[in-house]
Design a protein around this motif. Structure first.
Motif, mmCIF file in Angstrom:
data_model
loop_
_atom_site.group_PDB
_atom_site.id
_atom_site.type_symbol
_atom_site.label_atom_id
_atom_site.label_comp_id
_atom_site.label_asym_id
_atom_site.label_seq_id
_atom_site.Cartn_x
_atom_site.Cartn_y
_atom_site.Cartn_z
ATOM 1 N N ARG A 136 -7.807 5.299 -9.573
ATOM 2 C CA ARG A 136 -6.650 4.477 -9.205
ATOM 3 C C ARG A 136 -7.006 3.525 -8.067
ATOM 4 N N GLU A 137 -7.705 4.025 -7.071
ATOM 5 C CA GLU A 137 -8.058 3.187 -5.926
ATOM 6 C C GLU A 137 -8.942 2.020 -6.359
ATOM 7 N N ILE A 150 -6.669 -0.448 -8.182
ATOM 8 C CA ILE A 150 -5.760 -1.123 -7.257
ATOM 9 C C ILE A 150 -6.484 -2.226 -6.498
ATOM 10 N N GLN A 151 -7.660 -1.885 -5.950
ATOM 11 C CA GLN A 151 -8.379 -2.876 -5.154
ATOM 12 C C GLN A 151 -9.070 -3.931 -6.014
ATOM 13 N N ARG A 181 -5.252 -4.413 -10.014
ATOM 14 C CA ARG A 181 -4.206 -3.718 -10.784
ATOM 15 C C ARG A 181 -3.113 -3.261 -9.830
ATOM 16 N N HIS A 182 -1.857 -3.443 -10.215
ATOM 17 C CA HIS A 182 -0.771 -3.062 -9.310
ATOM 18 C C HIS A 182 -0.576 -1.549 -9.320
ATOM 19 N N TYR A 183 -0.330 -0.991 -8.136
ATOM 20 C CA TYR A 183 -0.196 0.464 -8.030
ATOM 21 C C TYR A 183 0.968 1.008 -8.845
ATOM 22 N N CYS A 184 1.989 0.199 -9.072
ATOM 23 C CA CYS A 184 3.170 0.687 -9.798
ATOM 24 C C CYS A 184 2.922 0.834 -11.292
ATOM 25 N N GLU A 185 1.779 0.351 -11.788
ATOM 26 C CA GLU A 185 1.460 0.456 -13.202
ATOM 27 C C GLU A 185 0.707 1.739 -13.539
ATOM 28 N N ARG A 199 5.920 -0.973 -15.712
ATOM 29 C CA ARG A 199 4.945 -1.639 -16.583
ATOM 30 C C ARG A 199 5.684 -2.070 -17.837
ATOM 31 N N HIS A 209 -2.957 -4.382 3.806
ATOM 32 C CA HIS A 209 -2.446 -3.336 2.912
ATOM 33 C C HIS A 209 -3.253 -2.040 3.022
ATOM 34 N N ARG A 239 -4.406 8.358 -1.767
ATOM 35 C CA ARG A 239 -5.333 7.235 -1.733
ATOM 36 C C ARG A 239 -6.731 7.759 -1.391
#
Length: 354
Positions: free
Chosen positions: A29-30, A33-34, A37-41, A215, A287, A303
C-alpha cells in the motif's frame, strides 16, 4: 452500514462493501500511495494487537479515561453553548465516531440535550461524501450541522472540510474535536496533545468498521462512500468497552473538571511546526509528517514509518507508552526532538527507501 454500534448512538451514512475489496499489505500500500495511487482506493490489513500491546492499551485506558472524559465533557458544553440544542453531530468516520458518541452521551446523560448523530466520510484529496451531505441537508437546516473528529494533527482534514463546506451555503466548516494541539479550532476539549485511548486501536474500538473507501468501480454515483464490516473480529470488539470506560469518568456539568484546560496553546500553529520538521529532515512531502499522539499511532499501525520523534520535554511521559511499544514491536527508531505543539510525531518512510 453494519457495525457493532447501536443506531441510537450513531447512524452510519456509509455503503457496506464487505467482501468487495481485498486488503493489502502495508508495504505494498505504501509503495502504491507514494507512486500516486490514492489511499482511499485501498484498504489495509487490520493490525492484530499482540498480547503485550493490549496490555499497554488497557493500561492507557485506565490512566487516560478521566482526561478523555473531561475533554469530551468540555467539548459537549462548548457545543451546547455556542451551537445550541438543535445541533446535529456529524462525525467524520472513523476516528470521529467515538468522539461524537461520547459528546452525545454526555449531553443526554445529564439531560442537557438529545442530539442526532451521524457519521460520514471525508477523504483528503477527494472531499466530503456528497450523497451523505445531500441526505443530511434533506432533513436538517445547514446551520444545524456540526462536524466532529477525534483530534487535529496538522489540520489536513480541516483544510479539506473548509473546501467542502464552501459548496454548501450555510454549512459551517468548523470542526469540533476532543484535542487540538495544532491550535486550529476553538471547539475543542483541550489544546494539549493528550492520549485519547481510541487512537491506540483500529476497527476493534471503532464499531468493527474499516477506514472509509472510495473507488468508482465499487462506489456508484448515488452511493455513500464505503467501508468494510469486520464481522470475524466480534470476539475482539472493544468499541463499547471503550465508550463505557470513558463514560464512567464523566464529570458532572458543574464539576471543576469542566473549567478550561490550563495549558495555553502555542501562538503559532501545528502546520508551521510540521513545515519546520519537513525542512529539518529533508522530507519530500508534508503528507509524510504526522504529528501528535493519534497521528503517530496511525503511522505505526498502518503505514511504513521511518522514525518517531518524541518531544524532549515528554520523553518520560506515560501517555507515550503505546507509541513506544508499537515502535519497539516494528523496529522503528525513536529520536528526541524539541517539539512545541506535540508530544510526538511520526514520519513515514519515503518511497525510495521502501
Amino acid at each position: 452500514m453494519r457495525s457493532s454500534y447501536k443506531q441510537d448512538d450513531v447512524v452510519l451514512l456509509l455503503k457496506d462493501i464487505t467482501g468487495a475489496v481485498k486488503p493489502q499489505a502495508t508495504a505494498e500500500r505504501e509503495r502504491l500511495i507514494q507512486s500516486g495511487r490514492h489511499y482511499c482506493e485501498m484498504l489495509p490489513i487490520e493490525y492484530v494487537p499482540t498480547e503485550a500491546y493490549m496490555h499497554v492499551y488497557n493500561e492507557a485506558l485506565h490512566m487516560y479515561a478521566a482526561p478523555t472524559a473531561a475533554a469530551a465533557a468540555r467539548l459537549a458544553g462548548l457545543i451546547l453553548s455556542e451551537r445550541g440544542s438543535q445541533t446535529v453531530l456529524v462525525s467524520l468516520a472513523r476516528a470521529g465516531i467515538p468522539a461524537g458518541i461520547l459528546v452525545r452521551r454526555y449531553l443526554k446523560k445529564y439531560g442537557l440535550a438529545d442530539l442526532p448523530h451521524y457519521a460520514i466520510s471525508i477523504i483528503r484529496g477527494k472531499g466530503i461524501d456528497r450523497n451523505a451531505m445531500r441526505y443530511l441537508l434533506d432533513r436538517y437546516a445547514p446551520r444545524q450541522l456540526l462536524f466532529v473528529d477525534g483530534w487535529i494533527g496538522k489540520g489536513a482534514i480541516l483544510t479539506e472540510l473548509k473546501k467542502a463546506a464552501a459548496c454548501y451555503e450555510g454549512v459551517s466548516p468548523e470542526l469540533a474535536v476532543l484535542a487540538d494541539p495544532a491550535n486550529l479550532t476553538q471547539l475543542c476539549g483541550t489544546h494539549e496533545d493528550i492520549l485519547i485511548p481510541s487512537s491506540c486501536l483500529n476497527c476493534t474500538v471503532s464499531g468493527l468498521i474499516s477506514r472509509t473507501f472510495f473507488r468508482s468501480d465499487i462506489i456508484g454515483a448515488d452511493d455513500f462512500h464505503g467501508a468494510v464490516y469486520y464481522e470475524g473480529l466480534r470476539q475482539q470488539d472493544l468499541s463499547y468497552a471503550y465508550i463505557d470506560a470513558i463514560e464512567a469518568h464523566f464529570p458532572k456539568p458543574w464539576a471543576d473538571a469542566l473549567t478550561p484546560a490550563t495549558q495555553q496553546p502555542c501562538t503559532d500553529t501545528g502546520v508551521e511546526e510540521a513545515m519546520a520538521i519537513k525542512e529539518a529532515f529533508h522530507i519530500s512531502s508534508l503528507h509524510l509528517i504526522k504529528p501528535g499522539i493519534g497521528e503517530t499511532t496511525r503511522v505505526l499501525l498502518r503505514r511504513v514509518p521511518w522514525k518517531i520523534l518524541v518531544g524532549t520535554r515528554w520523553k518520560d511521559d506515560l501517555s507515550l507508552r503505546p507509541v513506544l511499544r508499537l515502535a519497539e514491536e516494528k523496529g522503528v527508531p525513536v529520536e528526541s526532538y524539541p517539539l512545541r505543539h506535540y508530544k510526538c510525531c511520526g514520519i513515514i518512510r519515503q518511497l525510495a527507501d521502501i
